[in-house]
Design a protein around this motif. Structure first.
Motif, PDB file in Angstrom:
ATOM      1  N   GLN A 144     -74.952-107.414 -36.895  1.00  0.00           N
ATOM      2  CA  GLN A 144     -73.678-107.577 -37.599  1.00  0.00           C
ATOM      3  C   GLN A 144     -72.808-108.581 -36.863  1.00  0.00           C
ATOM      4  O   GLN A 144     -72.760-108.602 -35.636  1.00  0.00           O
ATOM      5  CB  GLN A 144     -72.935-106.231 -37.699  1.00  0.00           C
ATOM      6  CG  GLN A 144     -73.656-105.189 -38.519  1.00  0.00           C
ATOM      7  CD  GLN A 144     -73.731-105.568 -39.981  1.00  0.00           C
ATOM      8  OE1 GLN A 144     -72.805-106.170 -40.516  1.00  0.00           O
ATOM      9  NE2 GLN A 144     -74.827-105.214 -40.622  1.00  0.00           N
ATOM     10  N   ILE A 145     -72.126-109.413 -37.629  1.00  0.00           N
ATOM     11  CA  ILE A 145     -71.168-110.346 -37.053  1.00  0.00           C
ATOM     12  C   ILE A 145     -69.805-109.693 -37.121  1.00  0.00           C
ATOM     13  O   ILE A 145     -69.340-109.297 -38.190  1.00  0.00           O
ATOM     14  CB  ILE A 145     -71.163-111.679 -37.820  1.00  0.00           C
ATOM     15  CG1 ILE A 145     -72.549-112.333 -37.718  1.00  0.00           C
ATOM     16  CG2 ILE A 145     -70.108-112.611 -37.267  1.00  0.00           C
ATOM     17  CD1 ILE A 145     -72.689-113.606 -38.500  1.00  0.00           C
ATOM     18  N   ALA A 146     -69.164-109.543 -35.980  1.00  0.00           N
ATOM     19  CA  ALA A 146     -67.867-108.860 -35.924  1.00  0.00           C
ATOM     20  C   ALA A 146     -66.829-109.611 -36.744  1.00  0.00           C
ATOM     21  O   ALA A 146     -66.764-110.828 -36.704  1.00  0.00           O
ATOM     22  CB  ALA A 146     -67.405-108.745 -34.479  1.00  0.00           C
ATOM     23  N   LYS A 147     -66.029-108.891 -37.500  1.00  0.00           N
ATOM     24  CA  LYS A 147     -64.985-109.500 -38.317  1.00  0.00           C
ATOM     25  C   LYS A 147     -63.741-109.729 -37.456  1.00  0.00           C
ATOM     26  O   LYS A 147     -62.931-108.833 -37.258  1.00  0.00           O
ATOM     27  CB  LYS A 147     -64.654-108.591 -39.507  1.00  0.00           C
ATOM     28  CG  LYS A 147     -65.821-108.383 -40.455  1.00  0.00           C
ATOM     29  CD  LYS A 147     -66.205-109.687 -41.141  1.00  0.00           C
ATOM     30  CE  LYS A 147     -67.344-109.488 -42.128  1.00  0.00           C
ATOM     31  NZ  LYS A 147     -67.767-110.724 -42.772  1.00  0.00           N
ATOM     32  N   LYS A 148     -63.651-110.919 -36.934  1.00  0.00           N
ATOM     33  CA  LYS A 148     -62.499-111.273 -36.109  1.00  0.00           C
ATOM     34  C   LYS A 148     -61.612-112.190 -36.924  1.00  0.00           C
ATOM     35  O   LYS A 148     -62.087-113.183 -37.469  1.00  0.00           O
ATOM     36  CB  LYS A 148     -62.976-111.974 -34.843  1.00  0.00           C
ATOM     37  CG  LYS A 148     -61.851-112.292 -33.863  1.00  0.00           C
ATOM     38  CD  LYS A 148     -62.427-112.805 -32.566  1.00  0.00           C
ATOM     39  CE  LYS A 148     -61.334-113.078 -31.548  1.00  0.00           C
ATOM     40  NZ  LYS A 148     -61.875-113.538 -30.261  1.00  0.00           N
ATOM     41  N   ASP A 149     -60.316-111.891 -37.034  1.00  0.00           N
ATOM     42  CA  ASP A 149     -59.494-112.641 -37.982  1.00  0.00           C
ATOM     43  C   ASP A 149     -59.323-114.093 -37.562  1.00  0.00           C
ATOM     44  O   ASP A 149     -59.201-114.425 -36.395  1.00  0.00           O
ATOM     45  CB  ASP A 149     -58.148-111.940 -38.199  1.00  0.00           C
ATOM     46  CG  ASP A 149     -57.216-112.059 -37.013  1.00  0.00           C
ATOM     47  OD1 ASP A 149     -56.672-113.149 -36.835  1.00  0.00           O
ATOM     48  OD2 ASP A 149     -57.040-111.051 -36.307  1.00  0.00           O
ATOM     49  N   VAL A 150     -59.340-114.947 -38.563  1.00  0.00           N
ATOM     50  CA  VAL A 150     -59.333-116.390 -38.369  1.00  0.00           C
ATOM     51  C   VAL A 150     -58.015-116.865 -37.791  1.00  0.00           C
ATOM     52  O   VAL A 150     -57.979-117.712 -36.903  1.00  0.00           O
ATOM     53  CB  VAL A 150     -59.642-117.099 -39.710  1.00  0.00           C
ATOM     54  CG1 VAL A 150     -59.490-118.611 -39.571  1.00  0.00           C
ATOM     55  CG2 VAL A 150     -61.047-116.749 -40.172  1.00  0.00           C
ATOM     56  N   ALA A 151     -56.903-116.327 -38.295  1.00  0.00           N
ATOM     57  CA  ALA A 151     -55.587-116.770 -37.827  1.00  0.00           C
ATOM     58  C   ALA A 151     -55.443-116.541 -36.324  1.00  0.00           C
ATOM     59  O   ALA A 151     -55.012-117.426 -35.582  1.00  0.00           O
ATOM     60  CB  ALA A 151     -54.489-116.031 -38.587  1.00  0.00           C
ATOM     61  N   PHE A 152     -55.810-115.356 -35.882  1.00  0.00           N
ATOM     62  CA  PHE A 152     -55.717-115.059 -34.455  1.00  0.00           C
ATOM     63  C   PHE A 152     -56.673-115.944 -33.659  1.00  0.00           C
ATOM     64  O   PHE A 152     -56.356-116.402 -32.558  1.00  0.00           O
ATOM     65  CB  PHE A 152     -56.030-113.584 -34.198  1.00  0.00           C
ATOM     66  CG  PHE A 152     -55.949-113.210 -32.746  1.00  0.00           C
ATOM     67  CD1 PHE A 152     -54.719-112.989 -32.142  1.00  0.00           C
ATOM     68  CD2 PHE A 152     -57.103-113.106 -31.985  1.00  0.00           C
ATOM     69  CE1 PHE A 152     -54.650-112.669 -30.790  1.00  0.00           C
ATOM     70  CE2 PHE A 152     -57.039-112.780 -30.641  1.00  0.00           C
ATOM     71  CZ  PHE A 152     -55.805-112.558 -30.047  1.00  0.00           C
ATOM     72  N   GLY A 153     -57.843-116.203 -34.220  1.00  0.00           N
ATOM     73  CA  GLY A 153     -58.824-117.043 -33.540  1.00  0.00           C
ATOM     74  C   GLY A 153     -58.312-118.463 -33.341  1.00  0.00           C
ATOM     75  O   GLY A 153     -58.507-119.063 -32.281  1.00  0.00           O
ATOM     76  N   ILE A 154     -57.662-119.012 -34.364  1.00  0.00           N
ATOM     77  CA  ILE A 154     -57.093-120.360 -34.237  1.00  0.00           C
ATOM     78  C   ILE A 154     -56.042-120.388 -33.140  1.00  0.00           C
ATOM     79  O   ILE A 154     -56.039-121.261 -32.268  1.00  0.00           O
ATOM     80  CB  ILE A 154     -56.471-120.821 -35.574  1.00  0.00           C
ATOM     81  CG1 ILE A 154     -57.557-120.967 -36.645  1.00  0.00           C
ATOM     82  CG2 ILE A 154     -55.730-122.142 -35.399  1.00  0.00           C
ATOM     83  CD1 ILE A 154     -57.000-121.241 -38.035  1.00  0.00           C
ATOM     84  N   MET A 155     -55.134-119.432 -33.201  1.00  0.00           N
ATOM     85  CA  MET A 155     -54.028-119.414 -32.250  1.00  0.00           C
ATOM     86  C   MET A 155     -54.514-119.238 -30.818  1.00  0.00           C
ATOM     87  O   MET A 155     -54.112-119.966 -29.910  1.00  0.00           O
ATOM     88  CB  MET A 155     -53.050-118.291 -32.612  1.00  0.00           C
ATOM     89  CG  MET A 155     -51.792-118.275 -31.739  1.00  0.00           C
ATOM     90  SD  MET A 155     -50.624-117.012 -32.279  1.00  0.00           S
ATOM     91  CE  MET A 155     -51.523-115.518 -31.821  1.00  0.00           C
ATOM     92  N   SER A 156     -55.406-118.289 -30.600  1.00  0.00           N
ATOM     93  CA  SER A 156     -55.854-118.001 -29.243  1.00  0.00           C
ATOM     94  C   SER A 156     -56.688-119.144 -28.679  1.00  0.00           C
ATOM     95  O   SER A 156     -56.563-119.492 -27.496  1.00  0.00           O
ATOM     96  CB  SER A 156     -56.657-116.691 -29.212  1.00  0.00           C
ATOM     97  OG  SER A 156     -57.799-116.783 -30.036  1.00  0.00           O
ATOM     98  N   GLU A 157     -57.542-119.743 -29.524  1.00  0.00           N
ATOM     99  CA  GLU A 157     -58.385-120.836 -29.030  1.00  0.00           C
ATOM    100  C   GLU A 157     -57.546-122.071 -28.731  1.00  0.00           C
ATOM    101  O   GLU A 157     -57.764-122.758 -27.724  1.00  0.00           O
ATOM    102  CB  GLU A 157     -59.470-121.172 -30.058  1.00  0.00           C
ATOM    103  CG  GLU A 157     -60.586-122.035 -29.524  1.00  0.00           C
ATOM    104  CD  GLU A 157     -61.392-121.353 -28.436  1.00  0.00           C
ATOM    105  OE1 GLU A 157     -62.121-122.058 -27.719  1.00  0.00           O
ATOM    106  OE2 GLU A 157     -61.300-120.113 -28.291  1.00  0.00           O
TER     107      GLU A 157
END
Length: 715
Positions: A638-651
């Motif tokens: 399974q690929i963990a559902k990590k939210d995109v908005a948070f991913g953009i901001m944190s990266e």
């Protein structure tokens, strides 16, 4: 950007687990400032969108390493992936191949473009420096004497002949009244790269065409030779229009010669090298013009190996064709054609084909800096702006004619490129190095050094898979052809690492035709792949329409899936400012039976690079998309559902904290990669994935809360 949450036993490679994004980005940014010095092997000849070697070393290292390996801790160590095979189906300049060979693996590179095939073969061919110098010296003692006599002028102080580094030309239009008007936007034709610190500049008088020294910002000024008063900052050409001496405005294209010839040009100045080594700007004399006329006369009676092919219509060629540059021969003036033809004719007399092809590669590389589409950058920087500084073939209104053989202080010449490109690349084969950042005791960066982390690059070059498989150590197989049909058995490649073409920006074969027009007549009898009409092929992945691009790319990815081992990964770099580009990539991945299981955003290109610097939100990041075969994943994966908005901001914050500048375009790249991870198992349609990406992009631009699925976060 670590997204996947597979169980330890399900992960097959280190690249699926993580990536030293910050560390590699910092090294890559340092490398990008002088790519031709830090990775000379990939810059032996012009190729477009050449990726950074440090990034691809890390990708390949991760793709071949076990899950528990820390890629960064292994980055500067000598590796030996004996028996492993890495494939690049879009080899371009050969970056993946070189990095795989440096890691001790075998490499297979394929490209549909014959110029790519030619330059990669030359890049990885080991020829002794002594042999190359011997061939160069023979040319220097024979044809160089003939060439250099056409690049001289007289020193007005001594009357002695001195070498010319550059001739300055102005493109001329003729109005219906017969007035000749130069297409100059200003009459300052040379200034320093930092004019406020060094305001001295060179100005040409529009009345008498004499040159004189003034300030770079001189406005109303009087010519010291004829006393004509003019504004040095306002030439007659502006945009697509030109104004005559009576103030009448014309569209430049309306003044093109009716007989289909390109616009004529006027020689007005030169930059010469005095006997004491000092540079001097000089107005041209009747003797200078006569020298050019003598070159034209000799050209008319010489039998030389010059290009005869036409410029085909295309996305990157239409602008040149629109100004009557319809043949590749028309990209050069008569003196350039004569001297290049004489040089090529002599090169083809070299009996050792291995040496001859190395020198031919150097010759072809020289063409980029010696044609009518080159211009002058100015003082204090590399003087010659090469013809591909724009990704379209844009006719130059004030061409710079370089000295083809060159002087001691020139750049972009046959002799300077021999040292800076060809020999440097050959030395890199013997002593490949990595860029290592240095820091003080407080952890502040102090600079960089070169460090050895690989054995010499000495692969055995083979032509078939059977030969490749039989070689115990390093081997290289270079294929010219459509990568949708590879001469490789099923499930035999350990990793696929590549950089696909752009679908709507740089059409490689249209641009590479410029080199093909010269190389094909010389080598068509030797190599079948250089015997076609031009460098294009119906199977090339280079379409304006994103859906067509996705379909063509999916054929190649499907073939890569076939030859990839079950536990191998397909990893590729990609960035694009349009959602449709990412939708095309998504379709290619899913149709090929692949799933995106991780992505890493890394520094990819110098932000100031043209035409990137002209973009509103320039993209300097690549997303490294890591894919596995869909049928290699178990039902429990399974690929963990990590939210995109948070991913953009944190990266973005992580990269910015490391000193990298992150634009809105970069944030879109990060977000688009995250969306592909989230959705690659869902098999959405092109329109569905494009719509989702459009919403994300618009929210990024407007500063609105970013909504993906049920997730909302203000950025």
């Amino acid at each position: 950007m670590k997204i996947t949450k597979f169980r330890t036993g399900d992960r097959k490679t280190a690249l699926e687990c993580g990536f030293p994004v910050v560390e590699i980005s910092q090294v890559a940014e340092q490398e990008s400032w002088r790519k031709e010095i830090n990775r000379p092997i990939y810059h032996i000849h012009k190729w477009w969108a050449t990726r950074l070697g440090s990034v691809f070393r890390a990708i390949t290292l991760g793709a071949l390493s076990k899950p528990d390996v820390d890629v960064w801790s292994e980055f500067y160590k000598v590796q030996d992936f004996k028996g492993k095979v890495v494939l690049d189906p879009f080899m371009g300049s050969g970056t993946t191949l070189g990095e795989a060979l440096k890691l001790g693996a075998k490499a297979v590179g394929s490209d549909i473009n014959p110029i790519s095939t030619f330059l990669v073969r030359q890049a990885f061919t080991h020829v002794s420096e002594n042999k190359l110098r011997e061939a160069f010296e023979k040319l220097e003692n024979s044809v160089a004497v003939e060439i250099k006599r056409y690049y001289v002028t007289k020193d007005p102080e001594t009357g002695h002949s001195i070498p010319v580094m550059y001739f300055f030309w102005a493109t001329i239009v003729v109005t219906p009244d017969g007035e000749e008007v130069p297409l100059m936007s200003r009459y300052v034709f040379s200034q320093d790269a930092y004019p406020k610190k060094k305001p001295r500049a060179q100005i040409v008088c529009p009345a008498c065409w004499s040159i004189f020294e003034g300030r770079y910002d001189s406005a109303e000024i009087s010519c010291p030779h004829c006393e004509f008063i003019f504004n040095a900052q306002q030439g007659p050409a502006s945009g697509q229009k030109v104004t005559d001496s009576f103030g009448r405005e014309y569209k430049i294209k309306s003044l093109l010669p009716a007989d289909g010839r390109p616009l004529k040009q006027r020689l007005y100045a030169c930059l010469a090298l005095k006997n004491d080594g000092k540079k001097v700007y000089l107005s041209v004399t009747d003797e200078d013009r006569q020298l050019f006329a003598s070159a034209s006369e000799r050209l008319s009676r010489e039998e030389l190996p010059l290009p005869t092919s036409v410029v085909r219509p295309g996305h990157n060629t239409d602008q040149a064709r629109g100004y009557n540059h319809t043949t590749w021969k028309s990209f050069f003036n008569d003196r350039q054609l004569l001297c290049l033809g004489l040089l090529l004719k002599e090169i083809l007399l070299i009996e050792d084909f291995e040496v001859q092809e190395q020198i031919l590669c150097l010759f072809s590389s020289t063409l980029e800096f010696n044609n009518l589409f080159c211009s002058f950058k100015g003082e204090g920087t590399g003087a010659v702006r090469h013809m591909f500084s724009n990704h379209i073939l844009k006719p130059e209104r004030t061409p710079l004619e370089n000295s083809i053989w060159g002087t001691k202080k020139g750049s972009g010449t046959f002799s300077s490129l021999f040292e800076s490109r060809l020999l440097r690349a050959k030395r890199y084969l013997d002593d490949p190095f990595e860029v290592l950042l240095t820091h003080d005791t407080d952890g502040n960066r102090t600079g960089s050094v070169k460090t050895t982390a690989s054995l010499p690059i000495r692969p055995k070059r083979v032509d078939t898979w059977e030969e490749l498989a039989s070689v115990e150590k390093s081997a290289l197989m270079v294929i010219n052809g459509n990568s949708a049909k590879l001469p490789i058995p099923d499930s035999s490649v350990d990793a696929v690492v590549t950089d696909p073409p752009y679908f709507d920006f740089v059409h490689y074969s249209e641009l590479s035709d410029f080199f093909f027009a010269w190389l094909s007549p010389a080598l068509r009898e030797r190599y079948e792949w250089l015997s076609r009409q031009d460098s294009s092929d119906p199977g090339e992945v280079q379409q304006k329409d994103p859906r067509a691009f996705g379909r063509q790319l999916s054929l190649v990815f499907t073939e890569c899936t076939r030859v990839l081992k079950g536990d191998g990964v397909l990893a590729f770099s990609f960035h694009h400012s349009r959602p449709e580009g990412w939708a095309a990539i998504y379709e290619a991945i899913t149709q090929a039976g692949l799933v995106v299981i991780n992505a890493h955003a890394v520094h990819a290109e110098l932000r100031g690079a043209s035409p990137k610097s002209a973009a509103k939100d320039p993209i300097s990041l690549d997303a490294i998309l890591v894919c596995r075969k869909r049928d290699s994943l178990s039902a429990d994966d399974q690929i963990a559902k990590k939210d995109v908005a948070f991913g953009i901001m944190s990266e973005a914050e992580r990269l910015q904290s490391a000193g990298l500048k992150i634009s809105l375009g970069d944030k879109f790249v990060i977000g688009a990669a995250l969306v592909l991870i989230e959705k690659s198992k869902d098999r959405l349609s092109f329109d569905e994935i494009a719509k989702e990406l459009h919403v994300m992009q618009e929210n990024l631009r407007s500063g609105s809360p970013l909504i993906i699925g049920q997730i909302e976060l203000a950025l």
